[in-house]
Design a protein around this motif. Structure first.
Motif, PDB file in Angstrom:
ATOM      1  N   UNK A   1       0.817  -1.206   0.000  1.00 57.42           N
ATOM      2  CA  UNK A   1       0.000   0.000   0.000  1.00 57.42           C
ATOM      3  C   UNK A   1       0.860   1.271   0.000  1.00 57.42           C
ATOM      4  N   UNK A   2       0.389   2.312  -0.680  1.00 54.74           N
ATOM      5  CA  UNK A   2       1.140   3.568  -0.788  1.00 54.74           C
ATOM      6  C   UNK A   2       1.419   4.177   0.581  1.00 54.74           C
ATOM      7  N   UNK A   3       0.486   4.023   1.529  1.00 54.52           N
ATOM      8  CA  UNK A   3       0.702   4.595   2.862  1.00 54.52           C
ATOM      9  C   UNK A   3       1.905   3.938   3.556  1.00 54.52           C
TER      10      UNK A   3
ATOM     11  N   UNK B   1       5.163   5.205   1.891  1.00 52.55           N
ATOM     12  CA  UNK B   1       5.458   6.554   2.344  1.00 52.55           C
ATOM     13  C   UNK B   1       6.037   6.548   3.755  1.00 52.55           C
ATOM     14  N   UNK B   2       5.479   5.711   4.631  1.00 49.51           N
ATOM     15  CA  UNK B   2       5.958   5.612   6.011  1.00 49.51           C
ATOM     16  C   UNK B   2       7.412   5.134   6.054  1.00 49.51           C
ATOM     17  N   UNK B   3       7.741   4.155   5.249  1.00 50.80           N
ATOM     18  CA  UNK B   3       9.087   3.597   5.231  1.00 50.80           C
ATOM     19  C   UNK B   3      10.078   4.590   4.624  1.00 50.80           C
ATOM     20  N   UNK B   4       9.673   5.270   3.583  1.00 46.65           N
ATOM     21  CA  UNK B   4      10.568   6.199   2.902  1.00 46.65           C
ATOM     22  C   UNK B   4      10.885   7.409   3.775  1.00 46.65           C
ATOM     23  N   UNK B   5       9.925   7.906   4.523  1.00 48.41           N
ATOM     24  CA  UNK B   5      10.134   9.137   5.287  1.00 48.41           C
ATOM     25  C   UNK B   5      10.709   8.909   6.683  1.00 48.41           C
TER      26      UNK B   5
END
Length: 101
Positions: A61-63, A66-70
């Motif tokens: 999932x995109x969420x 995003x959590x892992x990348x940031x």
């Protein structure tokens, strides 16, 4: 590249070339030329775009991405603190004269 092929099909068809002749000229199937011609007739240039929802769906999932990348890693020093600057940076600095050999 897809758009170019679709546009070529439409241009040939607008010049009066038959579906089978256009397909032979572009080395593709007549059904493909017919499909894109019909979509162009119905929807104009927007008909030549890919429809939404085509292709493989993301497995993560995109969420979560995003959590892992940031988020920085927990309990670890940054890469730069552990290992110094990356090799490409050292090579770049040497090439520009910022670092001695």
């Amino acid at each position: 590249m897809r758009e170019r092929g679709r546009a070529d099909m439409i241009l040939l068809r607008l010049d009066g070339v038959s579906v089978t002749e256009a397909a032979a000229c572009l080395k593709t199937a007549a059904k493909r030329v017919s499909t894109w011609s019909k979509r162009f007739e119905r929807h104009g240039l927007d008909g030549l775009k890919d429809q939404p929802g085509r292709g493989r769906k993301p497995s993560i999932p995109a969420s979560k991405v995003q959590r892992v990348v940031t988020r920085p890693p927990k309990g670890r020093k940054s890469e730069r603190a552990q290992h110094g600057p990356p090799r490409w940076r050292v090579a770049q600095d040497r090439a520009t004269g910022l670092v001695d050999e």
